[in-house]
Design a protein around this motif. Sequence first.
Motif, short mmCIF file in Angstrom:
data_model
loop_
_atom_site.label_atom_id
_atom_site.label_comp_id
_atom_site.label_asym_id
_atom_site.label_seq_id
_atom_site.Cartn_x
_atom_site.Cartn_y
_atom_site.Cartn_z
N VAL A 716 35.54 38.73 39.98
CA VAL A 716 36.03 37.65 40.83
C VAL A 716 36.95 38.27 41.88
O VAL A 716 37.86 39.04 41.55
CB VAL A 716 36.80 36.59 40.02
CG1 VAL A 716 37.56 35.65 40.95
CG2 VAL A 716 35.84 35.77 39.16
N ASN A 717 36.67 37.95 43.14
CA ASN A 717 37.53 38.41 44.24
C ASN A 717 37.78 39.92 44.21
O ASN A 717 38.88 40.39 44.48
CB ASN A 717 38.87 37.67 44.23
CG ASN A 717 38.75 36.27 44.81
OD1 ASN A 717 37.89 36.01 45.66
ND2 ASN A 717 39.58 35.35 44.33
N GLY A 718 36.75 40.67 43.85
CA GLY A 718 36.86 42.12 43.89
C GLY A 718 37.40 42.77 42.65
O GLY A 718 37.36 44.00 42.53
N THR A 719 37.93 42.01 41.70
CA THR A 719 38.39 42.55 40.42
C THR A 719 37.23 42.55 39.42
O THR A 719 36.52 41.55 39.31
CB THR A 719 39.56 41.75 39.86
OG1 THR A 719 40.67 41.84 40.75
CG2 THR A 719 39.98 42.28 38.50
N VAL A 720 37.06 43.66 38.72
CA VAL A 720 35.92 43.82 37.81
C VAL A 720 36.42 44.11 36.40
O VAL A 720 37.35 44.91 36.21
CB VAL A 720 35.00 44.97 38.26
CG1 VAL A 720 33.81 45.11 37.32
CG2 VAL A 720 34.52 44.75 39.68
N TYR A 721 35.78 43.47 35.41
CA TYR A 721 35.99 43.79 34.00
C TYR A 721 34.65 44.28 33.45
O TYR A 721 33.61 43.64 33.65
CB TYR A 721 36.45 42.56 33.23
CG TYR A 721 37.84 42.10 33.60
CD1 TYR A 721 38.96 42.49 32.87
CD2 TYR A 721 38.03 41.28 34.72
CE1 TYR A 721 40.24 42.07 33.23
CE2 TYR A 721 39.31 40.87 35.10
CZ TYR A 721 40.40 41.27 34.35
OH TYR A 721 41.66 40.87 34.71
N ALA A 722 34.70 45.43 32.78
CA ALA A 722 33.47 46.02 32.22
C ALA A 722 33.72 46.37 30.75
O ALA A 722 34.55 47.23 30.44
CB ALA A 722 33.06 47.25 33.00
#
Length: 897
Positions: A716-722
Amino acid sequence: MPTRQRRRLLLSAVTLTAIGLTTTQALAAPTAPPTAQTWQVRHQADVGKQHAQKVRGATASTAFSPKADAGAGDGGDEAENSAEGTAQYTEARTAPGVVAPGAYGAAWAQLRSTPRTDGNWTHVTDKPYNSDDPRYRDVNSNSSGGAGLVTGRITGIAADNDGYVYAGGANGGVFRSRTGGGHWEPIADKLPSLSTGTLDLDEGGRLWYATGESNTGATSYVGTGVYVLGDPKHGQFKPADRVGGPELESTIIHALRFGGGRAWAATSRGVWSHSTTDLSGPWTLEFAPNPEYLPGGSKAADPSAPYKNIANDIAIDPKDPSKVILAIGWRGGDSYNGFYGKAAEGSWQRVSSLGDLPTDAANVGNVTFARSADGSRYYAIDQSPDVMAHNPDTGLKGVYVSKSGSPSGPWTLIADKDKLKGSGSALQDPGYQPGIQAWYNQSLQVDPANPDHVYAGLEEVFETTDGGAKWATVGPYWNNGFPCWSIDPAKQTGDCSQTTHSDQHAVAFGAYQGKANVYVGNDGGIYRRPSAGQLDAWGHGKDWTPLNDGTIDTLQYYSVGVGKDPADRSGKGVIVSGGLQDNGESILRAHDKVMGSNFGGDGGDTLVNPANGCDIAEEYVYLDLWVTQNCATNDGSWTKDPSKATSYEVAPPDKDTNAARFIAPITSDPKDADTWVAGGQHVWVQHKGYAIRSGSEWTSAYDLGAGHVATAVATVNGTVYAGWCGPCNNQGFSRGIAVGRTDGTGWHQLNLPVEGTLPNRYISSFAVDEKDAQHVFVAFNGFSRTWTEGPGAGIGHVFETRDGGATWADVSANLPDVPATSVKILPNGALALGTDLAAFYRAPGTTDWRVLGRNLPTTSVQQLKLGPDGRLYAATFGRGIWSIDPRNLNEDNDNQD
């Protein structure tokens, strides 16, 4: 079904001459069985590595790893994909250890006491699904392959002579037809497990339903026992119909056999028996070769325990039911593999000689028996671990007959790989010939009216009418590659006869209106032809009828995507797409009465543009991503002009190094639909959306590390969770969460100790708050430490952070202890959660969960997606796609019933 790689290579030649066939050859009457084209295969280096593992694995620990024998020596995608997909689906639910019996039963009990919301689920995919749909003859579709109408994998069939047919889905329950096939109705939806091991009608007409699909060999969670329906023509299964107690919970049941007033069950935890007259009381354990590995045994926690007591089938002497032969053994090989019979003093002993049928441990793997109705013949199929380890073309040892009618033989070889290959088989390529998946594909049945008339199922359907002297491939693998193949839309399946779907699992004989039929079940559903069927000029059956009319929906979806239909004048209609196990990508447009298939092979994760449902990104497997911007609509023009293809391969580089999960995660930013994130060993990002045309347009934002692969991604909005795992199976399992930005900055690994707030289990899904990317929910697969014997299994299934992962809180509350698969934040702030048993809902401002809505069958909800129409869509792994309107839901305090 045929792999996409094969389809691409076959179709890269745009004329018959270019694929090695002159016009004369294409039109000439056949004088010999047609041969398939020489198709290259994906992951040759990996297959070679796995083949070497198999050779070593006969006596080493790799023999007990599903991954170690995945595709070993097969030389082709299909066997590798089937094994690897099965292994990874399993390990997501079992790692970091072994799941104890009773886990699903306990979760079911919790579910029944959980309150639910109001609202009803609507069945979206209750329509025929035409794999040969002429609208989608693009380079990647299955169209013209010849399988016709398909549904999900059918693993059990029973039929009588009054037109009643019963079909069991791999994870879809039991369906009944009163018309010899078709017009189906579900009759097992009230049971806690809809996973089918086998279906059998006994002599009294009762229907026996053994749960726990028998095609996985290493899973410990899919079944809850055996159920009996006294009046199958009119009744429905209930939990109270279970035979015995919980003894067979959490097992796979390969076969049920009857004799001497007892039912015998071949399971993943040995051979059990039960009275067929008194259905109360526990099952009796007849034989387990390694009892110390059974639940409660001294070695029950050993990672190899699920492979140590596998029983495949039971042969009972029709003249003396006290004489029984057990077929025991793990398909990958073990010292205990073999045939066992009872000695005079009553103990089970290995049988040393049966004639041509081998008895040594190296050559007894997956075995299927079939007995003639008059007791004069016994037949058997044997898959050999040794052949699978050393022969790159097949895993089949042979098909055998005992002409004495006794399972003690002597047995005579009546078919091997080469004999079946010469019977009209489509599988002629080096590395992909009959029996290459004999560990997965086996079915066998004798015509009750003729002991010499036999149907044998492997990848294809074979028939003999003379006891095995001659065979015909009545259900070839698919039409493509034959000289009669054509993609002309007017011809549907070309100039070949319609065939069945590939990968056979069940067969039964029955009759309707006085006409005898044979029914086969496979990865594409259920098919019928007359028992006295006719052959075409190629030696293939020309009278197959698919019975997958849309009233039977056992489709196994990994994913779902929804977007507005640009052709719908009302502006309200949507296109629903989804990736399927072995049935490609389905597409259902707003006013369709029949679904089409616009991508072939296996279908993995899916992205659909909410503003235009014809913009679709579909994963094959291992991040092999393809994109279309016209729904992949194509009339086959590309066969003459390759520039007219309407789908494009845009796979990130991890696809080429096999550094991704079988079903790898992909997602798009809800604030920027052109920003996509895909997860393999690397976190890949691209900013062209559906206009991407090449895999080179992806950039690596972060390397998760050697041996680590993404299991879930969200942005979301350039923040990534992997989320990632590696190793991903229960031998040394580890997991983690990496956080960073799509521009490659700020990446770091969260501190997730093995023992801590977050369980050491498989991370299946993230939901990121669109208003605050620091606010995240994460869902965990698997069971809690109550049931999982492994390090750090922990408790809980849903956790929340409000500081970007620095701290977490368990918000599982009253959720049943069952694997969680997909978590979603709804527009009103509510939460929706998909699990292996149901979908759940947590209203805004509350902490407790409710079962979400009514009518959704008890099966695994693999993925939840919101559509532009405001509805929530659920992709289930066994009962198709369903939707519900989550707006203004109210609590309904009724329980499951």
